[in-house]
Motif scaffolding. Sequence first.
Motif, PDB file in Angstrom:
ATOM      1  N   ALA A   1      20.156   7.352 -18.569  1.00 52.28           N
ATOM      2  CA  ALA A   1      18.935   7.643 -17.813  1.00 52.28           C
ATOM      3  C   ALA A   1      17.701   7.346 -18.660  1.00 52.28           C
ATOM      4  CB  ALA A   1      18.945   9.112 -17.389  1.00 52.28           C
ATOM      5  N   THR A   2      17.712   7.778 -19.923  1.00 49.96           N
ATOM      6  CA  THR A   2      16.520   7.638 -20.756  1.00 49.96           C
ATOM      7  C   THR A   2      16.222   6.173 -21.056  1.00 49.96           C
ATOM      8  OG1 THR A   2      17.189   9.727 -21.763  1.00 49.96           O
ATOM      9  CG2 THR A   2      15.409   8.542 -22.836  1.00 49.96           C
TER      10      THR A   2
ATOM     11  N   GLU B   1      23.161  -2.197 -23.776  1.00 52.90           N
ATOM     12  CA  GLU B   1      24.046  -1.031 -23.609  1.00 52.90           C
ATOM     13  C   GLU B   1      25.447  -1.466 -24.025  1.00 52.90           C
ATOM     14  OE1 GLU B   1      24.461   2.311 -22.769  1.00 52.90           O
ATOM     15  OE2 GLU B   1      26.563   1.762 -23.001  1.00 52.90           O
ATOM     16  N   LYS B   2      26.104  -0.638 -24.833  1.00 51.55           N
ATOM     17  CA  LYS B   2      27.381  -1.095 -25.400  1.00 51.55           C
ATOM     18  C   LYS B   2      28.512  -1.153 -24.374  1.00 51.55           C
ATOM     19  CE  LYS B   2      28.853   3.375 -27.327  1.00 51.55           C
ATOM     20  NZ  LYS B   2      29.495   4.001 -28.464  1.00 51.55           N
TER      21      LYS B   2
ATOM     22  N   HIS C   1      27.505   4.893 -19.273  1.00 49.63           N
ATOM     23  CA  HIS C   1      28.734   5.149 -20.042  1.00 49.63           C
ATOM     24  C   HIS C   1      28.633   6.465 -20.828  1.00 49.63           C
ATOM     25  CE1 HIS C   1      32.045   4.535 -22.859  1.00 49.63           C
ATOM     26  NE2 HIS C   1      31.201   4.760 -23.845  1.00 49.63           N
ATOM     27  N   GLY C   2      27.416   6.836 -21.213  1.00 50.20           N
ATOM     28  CA  GLY C   2      27.221   8.022 -22.060  1.00 50.20           C
ATOM     29  C   GLY C   2      27.123   9.299 -21.244  1.00 50.20           C
ATOM     30  N   THR C   3      26.338  10.230 -21.742  1.00 52.75           N
ATOM     31  CA  THR C   3      26.229  11.559 -21.117  1.00 52.75           C
ATOM     32  C   THR C   3      25.724  11.475 -19.681  1.00 52.75           C
ATOM     33  OG1 THR C   3      25.724  12.382 -23.316  1.00 52.75           O
ATOM     34  CG2 THR C   3      25.275  13.862 -21.495  1.00 52.75           C
ATOM     35  N   THR C   4      24.875  10.490 -19.408  1.00 54.39           N
ATOM     36  CA  THR C   4      24.325  10.362 -18.056  1.00 54.39           C
ATOM     37  C   THR C   4      25.428  10.227 -17.003  1.00 54.39           C
ATOM     38  OG1 THR C   4      22.343   9.367 -18.963  1.00 54.39           O
ATOM     39  CG2 THR C   4      22.743   8.964 -16.635  1.00 54.39           C
TER      40      THR C   4
ATOM     41  N   TYR D   1      27.620  14.202 -16.547  1.00 48.24           N
ATOM     42  CA  TYR D   1      26.842  15.436 -16.544  1.00 48.24           C
ATOM     43  C   TYR D   1      27.156  16.262 -15.297  1.00 48.24           C
ATOM     44  CZ  TYR D   1      23.176  14.200 -13.149  1.00 48.24           C
ATOM     45  OH  TYR D   1      22.490  13.919 -12.017  1.00 48.24           O
ATOM     46  N   HIS D   2      26.348  17.267 -15.033  1.00 47.92           N
ATOM     47  CA  HIS D   2      26.710  18.241 -14.010  1.00 47.92           C
ATOM     48  C   HIS D   2      26.180  17.889 -12.620  1.00 47.92           C
ATOM     49  CE1 HIS D   2      27.463  22.868 -13.559  1.00 47.92           C
ATOM     50  NE2 HIS D   2      27.988  22.184 -12.582  1.00 47.92           N
TER      51      HIS D   2
ATOM     52  N   LEU E   1      22.870  18.284 -11.548  1.00 46.36           N
ATOM     53  CA  LEU E   1      21.828  19.192 -11.056  1.00 46.36           C
ATOM     54  C   LEU E   1      20.434  18.615 -11.293  1.00 46.36           C
ATOM     55  CD1 LEU E   1      20.772  21.954 -10.061  1.00 46.36           C
ATOM     56  CD2 LEU E   1      21.142  22.845 -12.358  1.00 46.36           C
TER      57      LEU E   1
ATOM     58  N   VAL F   1      24.928  -2.588 -30.280  1.00 44.83           N
ATOM     59  CA  VAL F   1      24.164  -2.779 -31.521  1.00 44.83           C
ATOM     60  C   VAL F   1      25.093  -2.466 -32.697  1.00 44.83           C
ATOM     61  CG1 VAL F   1      22.279  -1.868 -32.925  1.00 44.83           C
ATOM     62  CG2 VAL F   1      21.925  -2.307 -30.496  1.00 44.83           C
TER      63      VAL F   1
ATOM     64  N   ARG G   1      25.731  16.855 -25.059  1.00 41.78           N
ATOM     65  CA  ARG G   1      24.266  16.982 -25.036  1.00 41.78           C
ATOM     66  C   ARG G   1      23.697  16.365 -26.300  1.00 41.78           C
ATOM     67  NH1 ARG G   1      26.585  21.455 -23.306  1.00 41.78           N
ATOM     68  NH2 ARG G   1      26.101  22.136 -21.196  1.00 41.78           N
TER      69      ARG G   1
ATOM     70  N   TRP H   1      18.594  15.177 -17.822  1.00 40.49           N
ATOM     71  CA  TRP H   1      18.504  14.069 -16.877  1.00 40.49           C
ATOM     72  C   TRP H   1      17.209  14.221 -16.068  1.00 40.49           C
ATOM     73  CZ3 TRP H   1      17.849  13.632 -11.666  1.00 40.49           C
ATOM     74  CH2 TRP H   1      17.940  12.329 -11.167  1.00 40.49           C
ATOM     75  N   THR H   2      16.930  15.448 -15.629  1.00 43.65           N
ATOM     76  CA  THR H   2      15.771  15.697 -14.767  1.00 43.65           C
ATOM     77  C   THR H   2      14.463  15.224 -15.407  1.00 43.65           C
ATOM     78  OG1 THR H   2      16.951  17.632 -13.918  1.00 43.65           O
ATOM     79  CG2 THR H   2      14.600  17.534 -13.447  1.00 43.65           C
TER      80      THR H   2
HETATM   81  C1  LIG Z   1      27.857  18.856 -19.929  1.00 42.50           C
HETATM   82  C2  LIG Z   1      26.461  18.425 -19.595  1.00 42.50           C
HETATM   83  C3  LIG Z   1      25.910  18.733 -18.362  1.00 42.50           C
HETATM   84  C4  LIG Z   1      24.596  18.360 -18.080  1.00 42.50           C
HETATM   85  N1  LIG Z   1      24.088  18.645 -16.854  1.00 42.50           N
HETATM   86  C5  LIG Z   1      22.820  18.300 -16.553  1.00 42.50           C
HETATM   87  C6  LIG Z   1      22.304  18.552 -15.268  1.00 42.50           C
HETATM   88  O1  LIG Z   1      23.003  19.066 -14.399  1.00 42.50           O
HETATM   89  N2  LIG Z   1      21.025  18.200 -15.021  1.00 42.50           N
HETATM   90  C7  LIG Z   1      20.232  17.606 -15.959  1.00 42.50           C
HETATM   91  O2  LIG Z   1      19.070  17.342 -15.671  1.00 42.50           O
HETATM   92  N3  LIG Z   1      20.716  17.314 -17.193  1.00 42.50           N
HETATM   93  C8  LIG Z   1      21.985  17.635 -17.502  1.00 42.50           C
HETATM   94  N4  LIG Z   1      22.500  17.340 -18.727  1.00 42.50           N
HETATM   95  C9  LIG Z   1      21.692  16.608 -19.692  1.00 42.50           C
HETATM   96  C10 LIG Z   1      21.683  15.123 -19.373  1.00 42.50           C
HETATM   97  O3  LIG Z   1      22.919  14.702 -18.894  1.00 42.50           O
HETATM   98  C11 LIG Z   1      21.333  14.319 -20.615  1.00 42.50           C
HETATM   99  O4  LIG Z   1      20.202  14.868 -21.223  1.00 42.50           O
HETATM  100  C12 LIG Z   1      21.041  12.860 -20.260  1.00 42.50           C
HETATM  101  O5  LIG Z   1      22.030  12.327 -19.425  1.00 42.50           O
HETATM  102  C13 LIG Z   1      20.934  12.056 -21.534  1.00 42.50           C
HETATM  103  O6  LIG Z   1      20.693  10.718 -21.175  1.00 42.50           O
HETATM  104  P1  LIG Z   1      20.433   9.642 -22.292  1.00 42.50           P
HETATM  105  O7  LIG Z   1      20.136   8.377 -21.612  1.00 42.50           O
HETATM  106  O8  LIG Z   1      19.433  10.162 -23.256  1.00 42.50           O
HETATM  107  O9  LIG Z   1      21.818   9.552 -23.101  1.00 42.50           O
HETATM  108  P2  LIG Z   1      23.163   8.825 -22.653  1.00 42.50           P
HETATM  109  O10 LIG Z   1      23.380   8.903 -21.209  1.00 42.50           O
HETATM  110  O11 LIG Z   1      24.250   9.349 -23.533  1.00 42.50           O
HETATM  111  O12 LIG Z   1      22.878   7.314 -22.990  1.00 42.50           O
HETATM  112  C14 LIG Z   1      22.992   6.783 -24.280  1.00 42.50           C
HETATM  113  C15 LIG Z   1      23.598   5.412 -24.168  1.00 42.50           C
HETATM  114  O13 LIG Z   1      23.520   4.741 -25.408  1.00 42.50           O
HETATM  115  C16 LIG Z   1      24.638   3.888 -25.506  1.00 42.50           C
HETATM  116  N5  LIG Z   1      24.824   3.519 -26.894  1.00 42.50           N
HETATM  117  C17 LIG Z   1      25.175   4.331 -27.923  1.00 42.50           C
HETATM  118  N6  LIG Z   1      25.286   3.616 -29.062  1.00 42.50           N
HETATM  119  C18 LIG Z   1      24.983   2.330 -28.747  1.00 42.50           C
HETATM  120  C19 LIG Z   1      24.948   1.125 -29.499  1.00 42.50           C
HETATM  121  N7  LIG Z   1      25.263   1.090 -30.804  1.00 42.50           N
HETATM  122  N8  LIG Z   1      24.610  -0.026 -28.867  1.00 42.50           N
HETATM  123  C20 LIG Z   1      24.315  -0.019 -27.523  1.00 42.50           C
HETATM  124  N9  LIG Z   1      24.362   1.099 -26.781  1.00 42.50           N
HETATM  125  C21 LIG Z   1      24.689   2.263 -27.376  1.00 42.50           C
HETATM  126  C22 LIG Z   1      25.770   4.753 -24.957  1.00 42.50           C
HETATM  127  O14 LIG Z   1      26.880   3.981 -24.549  1.00 42.50           O
HETATM  128  C23 LIG Z   1      25.084   5.476 -23.811  1.00 42.50           C
HETATM  129  O15 LIG Z   1      25.290   4.841 -22.570  1.00 42.50           O
HETATM  130  C24 LIG Z   1      23.823  17.672 -19.032  1.00 42.50           C
HETATM  131  C25 LIG Z   1      24.402  17.341 -20.267  1.00 42.50           C
HETATM  132  C26 LIG Z   1      25.702  17.702 -20.538  1.00 42.50           C
HETATM  133  C27 LIG Z   1      26.324  17.330 -21.829  1.00 42.50           C
END
Ligand SMILES: Cc1cc2nc3c(=O)[nH]c(=O)nc-3n(C[C@H](O)[C@H](O)[C@H](O)COP(=O)(O)OP(=O)(O)OC[C@H]3O[C@@H](n4cnc5c(N)ncnc54)[C@H](O)[C@@H]3O)c2cc1C
Length: 582
Positions: free
Chosen positions: A15-16, A35-36, A41-44, A47-48, A50, A171, A314, A354-355
């Motif tokens: 998401a970020t 994106e790897k 693929h990651g936490t996004t 997640y839950h 919400l 990367v 997280r 995510w929100t």
């Molecule tokens: C159990 C759980 C429940 C949650 N529930 C909620 C919820 O209900 N509502 C809410 O708002 N938030 C929720 N969250 C929080 C939310 O899911 C996360 O804060 C958010 O998804 C993080 O997104 P991100 O893009 O920062 O990270 P990620 O989604 O993890 O994205 C990071 C990406 O980087 C990629 N990457 C890593 N290393 C490399 C590399 N070397 N080269 C290329 N790519 C790479 C990964 O593959 C991954 O896709 C929850 C979190 C958890 C753990």
Amino acid sequence: MKHIETEILVIGGGATGTGVAWDAALRGFKTVLVEKRDLTHGTTGRYHGLLHSGGRYVVKDPQSARECIAENRILRRTHTHCLEETGGFFVVTPEDEGDFPDRFVAACAETGVPCNEITVAEALRREPLLNPRVSRVFEVPDGAADSFLATHATAQAARIAGAELFLYHEVVGLLVEGGEGECRVAGARVRDVANGEDVEIHAAMTISATGAWAGQLAKMAGIEVEIIPGKGTMVAMNHRLVNTVLNRCKMPADGDILVPIHTVSVIGTTDVRVTDPEHLRIEPWEVQFMLDEGDKLVPGLSKARVVRAWAGVRPLYQEGYTGASREATRQFTLLDHRERDGVAGLLTITGGKWTTFRLMAEKTVDKAVGHLGELKGCITANTPVPGVEQGFYWLGHRLHEVEAARLQGQLVCECELVTRSMLENAARNNPTVTLDDLRRDVRLGMGPCQGGFCTYRAVGILHEIGDQRSEIGAVDWNVAFLQSPAYNQDDEAGNRHLPLTIDNSPLAISSPNLLLRDFLQERWKGVTPILWGRQLKQERLDELIYLSLMNADHLPDDGGSSPLSEFYNFDTTPNENMDIPE
Ligand SMILES: Cc1cc2nc3c(=O)[nH]c(=O)nc-3n(C[C@H](O)[C@H](O)[C@H](O)COP(=O)(O)OP(=O)(O)OC[C@H]3O[C@@H](n4cnc5c(N)ncnc54)[C@H](O)[C@@H]3O)c2cc1C
């Protein structure tokens, strides 16, 4: 080696990262995202579900609460079709005594989170399965959010604004120039994981949006970033026990939220520190704990059929923090490595929710703008992504379209109502096809049978279309309508709704047997922690179909492997001391 020049390089397709790419491209920056694996693929993608109103944080973390309610309102405009307006209840169960409910009401008023107390009778009228012993109920504007669709839609909006996205590109090193005092990151060396080729991407600013992997990324520039990786486990029940998000009205803890999303309801989560964000193991106590806590919200929840358990990590960050991950801040952190570590050209954005992804992206690009010296304002809060014209998601939308267009005979996955055209269009559009990509695209195999009946059909179809590459260019692919059966169907005159461009490059992975093997492994990952009762019967049936009837574990695949084979191969050692729920 191939070289690419860009102004902003974003690492991470969650998401970020997609939010950052969207924002940067809209501000006119030449932007590349890598994106790897696949998007989400990651936490996004784990997640839950919400869309926070902020209610969860009003007492403990008012700043997060304010951010959540502000973003909640914005996302309803910019990502409407990815959200379901379920509303949310904060309920006081017999276990939740004390003065928390009054503090909650005061804190909602303080932070601007709308909160309305309703009678227990009214709450039970709307949610008949809610614990009748609750003493107070507060209504808040929570919602359910489909992060797969939302991230694809944000990515599509980024592409339309001019960003280039490279999926399955990892990367493997940062391009670090200069020495002590004037050290600078000038981009990254990226590996195409499908063919092993390396690409050098030179960028004026590199932004790490790698979530729980942010520490590993920073290390490539010799920088220490200590992420607090809190693993959360969630358990999906086989139907919607409720239509409103249920939260316990108490300090945030484990297993205290039940989210209705698509055809299931999800109880979560735990919060356990882990060392490796990639390979997560779910312990039996986590599942049992979720079910026990779920019973306090909906008595009898633990007797319903569990279809799957999964976990995400997280990406929390708090400078110098050493305590439990549950207590670590949920706020986001933007690290400017020039200011913090004397390494220019690199920003890390992590934490948050995510929100709040859009806000995180805005703050990150604001910082990049400051460094790149071009003052352009953020417009994402007022820019809808493609697809919002469909309005809010509602549970019956696919069934309605399937029935209206009489597509019953086209169904590949009956649980999630995926038609053959949806599957083919998604497959033809993916840069690297795995069945797991298609699961995220169209929800293949995500319903009660967990791929039991659709996986072999999907593999047969992929075998048939084989190397016919897309007629639909990735850039033109209208992800907003990815999940619409009607939109993916040709009309009666044979005209396609989808824009057509020719892309003749072959499918990167064309071995259907390999796709089948990997996907079965992936689905097994989620059901092994919950094998008892009726789900065990379903799995026994699936096992007979795939292993006895199809001999799937002996199908020839030339010993091949996909970019995800290693990820799918999981530790099959039985969990010790497995306490099986009755
Ligand atoms: C159990 C759980 C429940 C949650 N529930 C909620 C919820 O209900 N509502 C809410 O708002 N938030 C929720 N969250 C929080 C939310 O899911 C996360 O804060 C958010 O998804 C993080 O997104 P991100 O893009 O920062 O990270 P990620 O989604 O993890 O994205 C990071 C990406 O980087 C990629 N990457 C890593 N290393 C490399 C590399 N070397 N080269 C290329 N790519 C790479 C990964 O593959 C991954 O896709 C929850 C979190 C958890 C753990």
